[in-house]
Each structure stands twice: as structure tokens, then as C-alpha cells.
Design an enzyme around this catalytic site. Structure first.
Site, mmCIF file in Angstrom:
data_model
loop_
_atom_site.group_PDB
_atom_site.id
_atom_site.type_symbol
_atom_site.label_atom_id
_atom_site.label_comp_id
_atom_site.label_asym_id
_atom_site.label_seq_id
_atom_site.Cartn_x
_atom_site.Cartn_y
_atom_site.Cartn_z
ATOM 1 N N GLU A 1 0.840 -1.207 0.000
ATOM 2 C CA GLU A 1 0.000 0.000 0.000
ATOM 3 C C GLU A 1 0.877 1.261 0.000
ATOM 4 O OE1 GLU A 1 -4.041 -0.614 2.097
ATOM 5 O OE2 GLU A 1 -2.594 -1.600 3.404
ATOM 6 N N GLU B 1 -3.281 -10.004 3.924
ATOM 7 C CA GLU B 1 -4.456 -9.634 4.723
ATOM 8 C C GLU B 1 -5.531 -10.715 4.646
ATOM 9 O OE1 GLU B 1 -2.755 -7.602 2.802
ATOM 10 O OE2 GLU B 1 -2.726 -5.559 3.602
HETATM 11 C C1 1HE Z 1 6.878 -8.771 11.821
HETATM 12 C C2 1HE Z 1 6.179 -8.561 10.616
HETATM 13 C C3 1HE Z 1 4.961 -7.826 10.679
HETATM 14 C C4 1HE Z 1 7.948 -9.709 10.188
HETATM 15 N N1 1HE Z 1 4.566 -7.370 11.881
HETATM 16 N N2 1HE Z 1 6.438 -8.299 12.989
HETATM 17 N N3 1HE Z 1 2.128 -8.535 6.966
HETATM 18 C C5 1HE Z 1 2.311 -9.865 6.884
HETATM 19 O O1 1HE Z 1 1.439 -10.667 7.128
HETATM 20 C C6 1HE Z 1 3.710 -10.317 6.512
HETATM 21 C C7 1HE Z 1 4.356 -10.995 7.702
HETATM 22 N N4 1HE Z 1 5.790 -11.208 7.496
HETATM 23 C C8 1HE Z 1 6.267 -12.218 6.735
HETATM 24 O O2 1HE Z 1 5.561 -12.936 6.041
HETATM 25 C C9 1HE Z 1 7.767 -12.428 6.764
HETATM 26 O O3 1HE Z 1 8.271 -11.861 7.957
HETATM 27 C C10 1HE Z 1 8.538 -11.802 5.563
HETATM 28 C C11 1HE Z 1 8.209 -12.599 4.291
HETATM 29 C C12 1HE Z 1 8.202 -10.333 5.372
HETATM 30 C C13 1HE Z 1 10.067 -11.872 5.836
HETATM 31 O O4 1HE Z 1 10.416 -13.227 6.159
HETATM 32 P P1 1HE Z 1 11.809 -13.503 6.939
HETATM 33 O O5 1HE Z 1 11.944 -15.003 7.043
HETATM 34 O O6 1HE Z 1 12.895 -12.733 6.320
HETATM 35 O O7 1HE Z 1 11.622 -12.855 8.400
HETATM 36 P P2 1HE Z 1 10.828 -13.413 9.684
HETATM 37 O O8 1HE Z 1 11.693 -14.400 10.436
HETATM 38 O O9 1HE Z 1 9.458 -13.888 9.342
HETATM 39 O O10 1HE Z 1 10.638 -12.101 10.551
HETATM 40 C C14 1HE Z 1 11.719 -11.474 11.226
HETATM 41 C C15 1HE Z 1 11.126 -10.761 12.423
HETATM 42 O O11 1HE Z 1 10.257 -9.737 11.960
HETATM 43 C C16 1HE Z 1 10.248 -11.660 13.286
HETATM 44 O O12 1HE Z 1 10.342 -11.191 14.620
HETATM 45 P P3 1HE Z 1 11.322 -11.916 15.701
HETATM 46 O O13 1HE Z 1 11.149 -11.089 16.938
HETATM 47 O O14 1HE Z 1 10.807 -13.329 15.819
HETATM 48 O O15 1HE Z 1 12.718 -11.855 15.115
HETATM 49 C C17 1HE Z 1 8.861 -11.412 12.791
HETATM 50 O O16 1HE Z 1 7.852 -11.653 13.739
HETATM 51 C C18 1HE Z 1 8.952 -9.908 12.492
HETATM 52 N N5 1HE Z 1 7.967 -9.480 11.512
HETATM 53 N N6 1HE Z 1 6.869 -9.164 9.625
HETATM 54 C C19 1HE Z 1 5.295 -7.611 12.980
HETATM 55 N N7 1HE Z 1 4.250 -7.564 9.596
HETATM 56 C C20 1HE Z 1 -3.130 -0.621 6.839
HETATM 57 S S1 1HE Z 1 -3.563 -2.174 6.938
HETATM 58 C C21 1HE Z 1 -2.275 -3.140 6.348
HETATM 59 C C22 1HE Z 1 -2.543 -4.580 6.680
HETATM 60 C C23 1HE Z 1 -1.316 -5.409 6.536
HETATM 61 O O17 1HE Z 1 -0.263 -4.951 6.205
HETATM 62 S S2 1HE Z 1 -1.549 -7.058 6.887
HETATM 63 C C24 1HE Z 1 -0.087 -7.828 6.335
HETATM 64 C C25 1HE Z 1 0.943 -7.911 7.437
#
Ligand code: 1HE
Length: 258
Positions: A112, A132
Site C-alpha cells: 500500500e 491480509e
Molecule cells: C513482523 C512482521 C509484521 C515480520 N509485523 N512483525 N504482513 C504480513 O502478514 C507479513 C508478515 N511477514 C512475513 O511474512 C515475513 O516476515 C517476511 C516474508 C516479510 C520476511 O520473512 P523472513 O523469514 O525474512 O523474516 P521473519 O523471520 O518472518 O521475521 C523477522 C522478524 O520480523 C520476526 O520477529 P522476531 O522477533 O521473531 O525476530 C517477525 O515476527 C517480524 N515481523 N513481519 C510484525 N508484519 C493498513 S492495513 C495493512 C494490513 C497489513 O499490512 S496485513 C499484512 C501484514
């Protein structure tokens, strides 16, 4: 620097470089970071003529910070979405054109945010998704308006219904990005484009940011009139007259086949 620890602001001549700087969380957008993006674009120095929006680390942006997604009632959810709208409006309708440097994840709210920029450059590591649907929520950062304008409502519907992920090359073909570059080159290409954009007459850039998207949404008869008014204003600026004179007198570059 900005006042938020997860956002960097650098000024390189007449180009501002705004960088999400929360790589450990894949640049997930906390409310504070969304507001910091808004504030950064609201308060760019007057000398800035174009901007690059980048993300630190391997991913541009993982979208909404899911750790902040708590039980909200409908009213609070409405205001949260409107807060995103206000912030991303500052990117799209702020003072200068913005070139996004995409790499790795460009997902959810990250997509977005990218869609609010004026030009998107993607490197070969880029992938696009709207998780989402899988999280049981909906877009809320203007994606329902901006993303169909890039790729069409049918593709967006498919992405949200099925979790489809677009890779860099097919993403460029679908319309997410205007430029596709080798891995690691998105920022340098985006910066070069921003420097080129900064050379334009300011009123031309204004027309492209503020008039074109509105004209494109107007019925044709209204759009033609708005276009004529914008054209008249742009051509009357001294800068436009000088640029046309420079061409006619052989001082300006011709259009080249490249
Ligand atoms: C996060 C987030 C996040 C990572 N919020 N903490 N977005 C999503 O559903 C996407 C969620 N993220 C992922 O699918 C993956 O993290 C990625 C593909 C982006 C990257 O993968 P990777 O393997 O490089 O990283 P990871 O091990 O998944 O994440 C590293 C850390 O970042 C980990 O935290 P840690 O404390 O365990 O190290 C994750 O929890 C954290 N992290 N993404 C919070 N999104 C205005 S409305 C908009 C609505 C939306 O955007 S919904 C979609 C949200």
C-alpha cells in the site's frame, strides 16, 4: 535524521532519501513509524525537489506491524485506517514526486505504501503479496483504491482470495513496478531517476502529482477542461518559456531513441 528511531532522512542535493530502518522486523509499520513517514514528507526542506523511499535490509516492508494489531472496536478500526490514509496521502500528494526502491517483501501495508509513490523500481528479489486475506483482515492503507489502479481489481482479488505471490518479473509485467533491475540495484536506479525528476520544472511535477491522477478519474468532458487549465498554467510559467526557447535555439537536448 528524523525524530523516529525507525526512520532515516538524508538529503542528497535536491533529493531526499527517506528510509524505513527497522530491518530486524522487516520494516513492519508500527503506528509510530506510519506517523513518522507522514511527518517526514510533511516537513521536507524547501530545497528538495524529489524523494526516494527505501527500506533497510533485505526487505522493503512487511506491512502492518502485526504485534500492534489488537482487538479494536469498529470506530477505532475506522480511525486507524484513516490514520494510514492521512499518512500515505502525504506521500502521494506531498511536496515532491517519490520513487520507491523495492526489494524483497513488498507486502500488505508495504505494498500500500509503495502504491502511494509515483514511480516504483523493483530489483530481482522483489515479491508482492497481500496476506491480509490469510490474516482474516482487509487492506486499510488505501490499497483498495490504489492497487487496482496499478494491476486491476481482478488481480488484487485473486491475490487476496488465494494468497498469490507475484515475483519480480511477473510483478513488473502486471504493473506493480515501472522498472525492473538486477538484485541490489533498486536504490541506485531510484536515486538516479529521482535526480532526473528533480531537474523538471516544478510546475510540471506538480501537474503530474496533483492534476493527472484526478484528471484520470474525471469523466472525459471534465478531464479535458481540467487538462486545458493545467496546461495553460504550466506553459505560462517563466521556466517553461525558458525551456522551450532553449530547445528552439539549440541549447536543449533532443529526445533521443536511447
Ligand atoms: C513482523 C512482521 C509484521 C515480520 N509485523 N512483525 N504482513 C504480513 O502478514 C507479513 C508478515 N511477514 C512475513 O511474512 C515475513 O516476515 C517476511 C516474508 C516479510 C520476511 O520473512 P523472513 O523469514 O525474512 O523474516 P521473519 O523471520 O518472518 O521475521 C523477522 C522478524 O520480523 C520476526 O520477529 P522476531 O522477533 O521473531 O525476530 C517477525 O515476527 C517480524 N515481523 N513481519 C510484525 N508484519 C493498513 S492495513 C495493512 C494490513 C497489513 O499490512 S496485513 C499484512 C501484514
Amino acid at each position: 535524521m528524523t525524530s523516529h528511531p525507525d526512520l532515516q532522512l538524508e538529503i542528497d542535493g535536491d533529493v531526499a532519501i527517506v528510509r524505513l530502518n527497522r530491518p530486524a522486523k522487516r520494516n513492519a509499520l508500527s503506528d509510530g513509524l506510519v506517523l513518522a513517514v507522514r511527518d517526514a514528507f510533511q516537513s521536507l526542506p524547501d530545497t528538495v525537489r524529489a524523494a526516494v523511499l527505501d527500506g533497510s535490509g533485505d526487505h522493503f516492508c512487511a506491512g502492518l506491524d502485526l504485534s500492534e494489531l489488537k482487538e479494536r472496536d469498529a470506530g477505532a478500526g475506522l480511525h486507524h485506517s484513516r490514520m494510514w490514509h492521512g499518512a500515505l496521502e502525504e506521500v502521494q500528494y506531498g511536496p515532491v514526486p517519490v520513487v520507491a526502491a523495492l526489494h524483497g517483501a513488498v507486502v500488505g501495508g508495504g505494498l500500500e505504501l509503495a502504491a502511494a509513490c509515483h514511480i516504483r523500481v523493483a530489483d530481482a528479489t522483489t515479491f508482492y503479496a497481500l496476506p491480509e486475506g490469510a490474516r482474516g483482515i482487509f487492506v486499510g492503507g488505501g490499497g483498495a483504491v490504489r492497487i487496482p489502479r496499478l494491476i486491476g481489481a481482478a488481480r488484487m482479488t485473486d491475490m487476496m482470495l488465494t494468497g498469490r505471490v507475484y515475483q519480480a518479473e511477473e510483478g513488473e509485467r502486471a504493473g506493480f513496478a515501472q522498472y525492473l533491475v538486477p538484485a541490489g540495484e533498486a536504490f541506485s536506479k531510484a536515486l538516479a531517476l529521482a535526480k532526473r525528476v528533480a531537474e523538471n520544472a516544478p510546475l510540471t511535477n506538480y501537474a503530474l502529482m496533483h492534476a493527472l491522477p484526478r484528471i484520470a478519474e474525471q469523466p472525459a468532458d471534465q478531464g479535458f477542461l481540467t487538462e486545458a487549465l493545467m496546461a495553460a498554467i504550466a506553459q505560462s510559467a517563466p521556466e517553461a518559456k525558458k525551456r522551450v526557447r532553449d530547445f528552439l535555439e539549440g541549447r536543449a537536448a533532443k529526445v533521443s531513441k536511447g
